[in-house]
Scaffold this active site. Structure first.
Site, PDB file in Angstrom:
ATOM      1  N   LYS A 114       0.855  -1.205   0.034  1.00 48.01           N
ATOM      2  CA  LYS A 114       0.057  -0.141   0.050  1.00 48.01           C
ATOM      3  C   LYS A 114       0.892   1.415   0.108  1.00 48.01           C
ATOM      4  O   LYS A 114       2.046   1.103   0.423  1.00 48.01           O
ATOM      5  CB  LYS A 114      -0.955   0.081   1.205  1.00 48.01           C
ATOM      6  CG  LYS A 114      -2.078  -0.815   1.332  1.00 48.01           C
ATOM      7  CD  LYS A 114      -2.920  -0.844   2.570  1.00 48.01           C
ATOM      8  CE  LYS A 114      -3.945  -1.886   2.530  1.00 48.01           C
ATOM      9  NZ  LYS A 114      -5.107  -1.564   1.746  1.00 48.01           N
ATOM     10  N   ARG A 159     -10.476 -11.496   1.596  1.00 49.14           N
ATOM     11  CA  ARG A 159     -11.428 -12.402   1.008  1.00 49.14           C
ATOM     12  C   ARG A 159     -10.259 -13.802   1.039  1.00 49.14           C
ATOM     13  O   ARG A 159     -11.063 -14.996   1.030  1.00 49.14           O
ATOM     14  CB  ARG A 159     -11.831 -12.113  -0.370  1.00 49.14           C
ATOM     15  CG  ARG A 159     -10.824 -12.072  -1.394  1.00 49.14           C
ATOM     16  CD  ARG A 159     -11.068 -11.107  -2.607  1.00 49.14           C
ATOM     17  NE  ARG A 159     -11.034  -9.776  -2.349  1.00 49.14           N
ATOM     18  CZ  ARG A 159     -11.442  -8.964  -3.152  1.00 49.14           C
ATOM     19  NH1 ARG A 159     -11.863  -9.068  -4.380  1.00 49.14           N
ATOM     20  NH2 ARG A 159     -11.495  -7.348  -3.011  1.00 49.14           N
TER      21      ARG A 159
HETATM   22  N1  BES Z   1      -8.488  -3.700   4.102  1.00 45.61           N
HETATM   23  C1  BES Z   1      -8.436  -3.170   2.970  1.00 45.61           C
HETATM   24  C2  BES Z   1      -9.707  -2.329   2.460  1.00 45.61           C
HETATM   25  C3  BES Z   1      -9.793  -1.118   3.191  1.00 45.61           C
HETATM   26  C4  BES Z   1      -8.940  -0.097   2.503  1.00 45.61           C
HETATM   27  C5  BES Z   1     -10.557  -0.772   4.148  1.00 45.61           C
HETATM   28  C6  BES Z   1      -9.087   1.167   2.947  1.00 45.61           C
HETATM   29  C7  BES Z   1     -10.719   0.513   4.613  1.00 45.61           C
HETATM   30  C8  BES Z   1      -9.695   1.522   3.991  1.00 45.61           C
HETATM   31  C9  BES Z   1      -8.524  -4.259   1.975  1.00 45.61           C
HETATM   32  O1  BES Z   1      -7.481  -5.468   2.318  1.00 45.61           O
HETATM   33  C10 BES Z   1      -7.614  -4.111   0.745  1.00 45.61           C
HETATM   34  O2  BES Z   1      -6.779  -3.603   0.522  1.00 45.61           O
HETATM   35  N2  BES Z   1      -8.718  -4.015  -0.269  1.00 45.61           N
HETATM   36  C11 BES Z   1      -8.418  -3.410  -1.506  1.00 45.61           C
HETATM   37  C12 BES Z   1      -8.788  -4.567  -2.752  1.00 45.61           C
HETATM   38  C13 BES Z   1      -8.425  -4.138  -4.109  1.00 45.61           C
HETATM   39  C14 BES Z   1      -6.876  -4.786  -4.067  1.00 45.61           C
HETATM   40  C15 BES Z   1      -8.828  -5.079  -5.058  1.00 45.61           C
HETATM   41  C16 BES Z   1      -8.744  -2.114  -1.701  1.00 45.61           C
HETATM   42  O3  BES Z   1     -10.015  -1.971  -1.315  1.00 45.61           O
HETATM   43  O4  BES Z   1      -8.253  -1.348  -2.391  1.00 45.61           O
HETATM   44 MN    MN Z   2      -5.510  -5.294   1.826  1.00 43.88          MN
END
Ligand code: BES
Ligand code: MN
Ligand code: ZN
Length: 499
Positions: free
Chosen positions: A279, A353
């Protein structure tokens, strides 16, 4: 905070009530409630309204000392809006937070609160709202501060006035509200703790403590056991981390032994760096809240344990860290999940997931009456619903519409609302992989929906709902902190099921 129920009668009238502070409502139409009338012996309440010292608008407040004819040391007037017959939820909530704020700054140690219930709401709604508002007003996140912010002044004991015939129901509602507030506090504490403290092992220890205190069954599965169960999708997420993964199973068997349990599954990523699909740095600290699903499931179990809820409830929590390293899962890796379905991991940041799918397969063994998973799953859910509603996903048939409505209703009852989103075949096509049964991402469009579609493939054997709490589990900015959501929704959903 210490709460109790109080009734007025011929002997103990509002005027005779000895307390540090009496809280009564006033209205913009300047008509007085029965209690306000009783306290208005010398016309002081009317004068305060007439002079404009208090408008009666929702959330306005005024402190009066030594009212003539009142045994209370102080009287706080709080505004509830236009008139006594049309008090709205919003006005009531504003009034009680205003009251909580005033009381927290007083020299008094106890208070008695006498406010009318809003239109269309009942006694237990009013009691729960007050208990949660007072808990919220005194909640401090100082577990990691070297000096605790101990409140030196402020009211510690609060009594709620109800009619004599409501007293028994009020006492039950109060005990349940306190249990709910204690559950929410646990959820907030776990969420706010730093990720170097709140590890998968810490969550497992917390589950053990809940089990011991409330007589629940608990089982903690470790890496070896997860390998034996073939949870390769879950295990792929933990590869890059030095913290051992845990799978927590907590059982509250409050119902009949033969009754099918309601199962809660919570995402427990104690830190989500994204893994190799790292990230960006900004606000990455907030990914300590990626165990918000797990924390809300534990908080809910604590709440129903304290209530001794007559329902069988099983919590299943896969928990680990998502970190990059030489051993971490790569984009392009393919894993075989516990269900036998293969997954091409195209983005290691879509890890929620991957841990949930194996948990959803594991819980088949409980022959559940229903399964609800709770997860801070997608940023896309925040884009679509913002911070007000959690996303609710189920299949679209009669049994699932019923489950969805139970959850939506529990949300409306408590102000911890959810909004239903679609699950449809068309979205499912976005999960196609050239090399495995499915990919773990479905592209940028409809990200919260394709995530739900992914989970849906692991839930064919029971009735299932998914709550995406990415937008509701915590607040950012200067008020950064866990909200305790969706503990009110989940607890009320279970209470309604228990009947
Ligand atoms: N934990 C995150 C989701 C999230 C991101 C919650 C920001 C709250 C704030 C999750 O694991 C994630 O990173 N999801 C990705 C999915 C994508 C790579 C398909 C996302 O939401 O960007
Ligand atoms: Mn994630
Ligand atoms: Zn995540």
């Amino acid at each position: 905070m210490d709460f109790s129920i109080k009734t007025f009668d011929a002997k103990s009238t509002v005027n005779a009530t000895k307390t540090g502070c009496l809280v009564v409502g006033v209205f913009e139409n300047k008509k007085l409630s029965a209690s306000a009338t009783a306290l208005n012996g010398k016309g002081e309440v009317t004068a305060a309204l007439k002079s404009g010292d208090i408008s009666g608008k929702a959330g306005s407040s005024l402190l009066l000392r030594s009212l003539d004819g009142a045994a209370a040391e102080r009287v706080v007037l709080v505004g509830l809006g236009a008139d006594e017959k049309t008090v709205s939820d919003k006005a009531y909530l504003q009034a009680i937070s205003a009251a909580a704020k005033v009381l927290s700054g007083l020299g008094a140690s106890d208070a008695v609160i006498d406010l009318p219930i809003p239109q269309g709401r009942d006694l237990s709604w009013a009691i729960r709202s007050k208990v949660l508002a007072f808990h919220e007003s005194v909640f401090r996140c100082d577990a990691m501060k070297s000096k605790k912010e101990s409140a030196t002044s402020g009211v510690k004991k609060v009594a709620f006035v109800v009619s004599a015939k409501e007293a028994a129901a009020a006492k039950l509602a109060l005990a349940q509200s306190i249990a709910l507030a204690n559950g929410m506090n646990l959820t907030k504490e776990l969420g706010n703790l730093p990720p170097n403290v709140c590890t998968p092992s810490y969550l497992a220890e917390t589950a053990k403590k809940i089990a011991a205190e409330f007589k629940m069954g608990v089982e903690i599965l470790d890496r070896k056991q997860l390998q034996a169960l073939k949870m390769n999708s879950f295990l792929s997420v933990t590869n890059g981390s030095d913290e051992p993964p845990k799978f927590i199973v907590l059982k509250h068997m409050g119902g009949k032994a033969k009754d099918a349990p309601t199962v809660l599954v919570g995402k427990g990523i104690t830190f989500d760096s994204g893994g190799i699909s790292l990230k960006p740095g900004a606000n990455m600290d907030e990914m300590k809240y990626d165990m918000g699903g797990a924390a809300s499931v534990l908080g809910t179990m604590r709440a129903i344990g304290e209530m001794k809820l007559k329902l069988n409830v099983v919590a299943a929590i896969p928990t680990c860290e998502n970190m990059p390293s030489g051993r971490a899962t790569r984009p392009g890796d393919i894993v075989t999940s516990m269900s036998g379905q293969t997954i091409e991991i195209l983005n290691t940041d879509a890890e929620g997931r991957l841990i949930l799918c194996d948990a959803l397969t594991y819980v088949e063994r409980f022959n559940p009456a229903a399964v609800v998973d709770v997860a801070t799953l997608t940023g896309a859910c925040v884009t679509s619903l913002g911070h007000h509603n959690s996303g609710l996903f189920t299949r679209h048939d009669a049994a699932h519409d019923k489950l969805a409505n139970e959850l939506l209703d529990a949300g409306k009852q408590t102000g911890d609302t959810a909004w239903r989103m679609p699950i449809e075949e068309a979205y499912n096509e976005q999960l196609k992989s050239n090399f495995a049964d499915m990919a773990n991402i479905g592209g940028p469009a409809g990200g919260s929906i394709t995530a739900a579609c992914f989970l849906e493939r692991y839930t064919k054997k029971y009735t299932w709902a998914h709550l995406d709490i990415a937008g509701t589990a915590w607040k950012s900015g200067s008020a950064k902190g866990s909200t305790g959501r969706p503990v009110p929704l989940l607890t009320t959903f279970l209470m309604n099921r228990a009947g």
